[in-house]
Design a protein around this motif. Sequence first.
Motif: not given
Length: 212
Positions: A115-118, A148-155, A199-212
């Motif tokens: 239910t949580v992805l870290l 990420i949870t089923d409610e949103g994303v956080a950094a 439908g929330h998520g993120y794209q992680l890389s060395r250069e950026a953290l993009r959320t949607f």
Amino acid sequence: MPRRFLACAPALLRVLGVVAIGTAVSGCGGAGIEGTAVAAKDWGTPATSGMPTPPRPPNPGAATDATRIDAGSPVDPETYHDAKETDSSPAAPTIGFHFTTPSGNIRCSTPKEPTVLLCEVTDHTYPSAAKPADAKEPCQWFPDYAMITDEGVAAGVCLPRPLVTRGSKVLPYGSSIRMGDFGCLSTEGGLLCANDISGHGYQLSREALRTF
């Protein structure tokens, strides 16, 4: 960290009732990262003082991101349970899912019920999330965690101990893994993860953290 992760899994699940999740990242390239704390009632006073921010709708590109994940070469998630407590300790079975990108720079973990992805990005050029000024002990701030949870994303996440394991199995480039309502795609450009419910998520890389 098999045993330690097992002990933490129930507390991490209970967190969902009092999680404060907001817009942790604004824009791309990591600019504007703000910390969002997570706390459970049995860990002491919640680390955020305001009312929880209502979940925000996913951006128009969310469907495209989910399609990209589904297009990856699927792996058997049941082969991604082993992890290490330290880099030098032997791998051992856990009740969560754990994987590492081929570069070794991104590691991800879930509790028993995903239910949580870290995910943790070890080396990056964007700013780390700042710890909230009102965070209360016991609170260990993990500025390089993304959640990420089923409610949103956080950094940035406040936890009593680290929950992202070490020495987990590599998710090859071009491969996707499904863990409950979560899906992730490993690419040479970074890791793309999303939650099917929100439908929330993120794209992680060395250069950026993009959320949607």
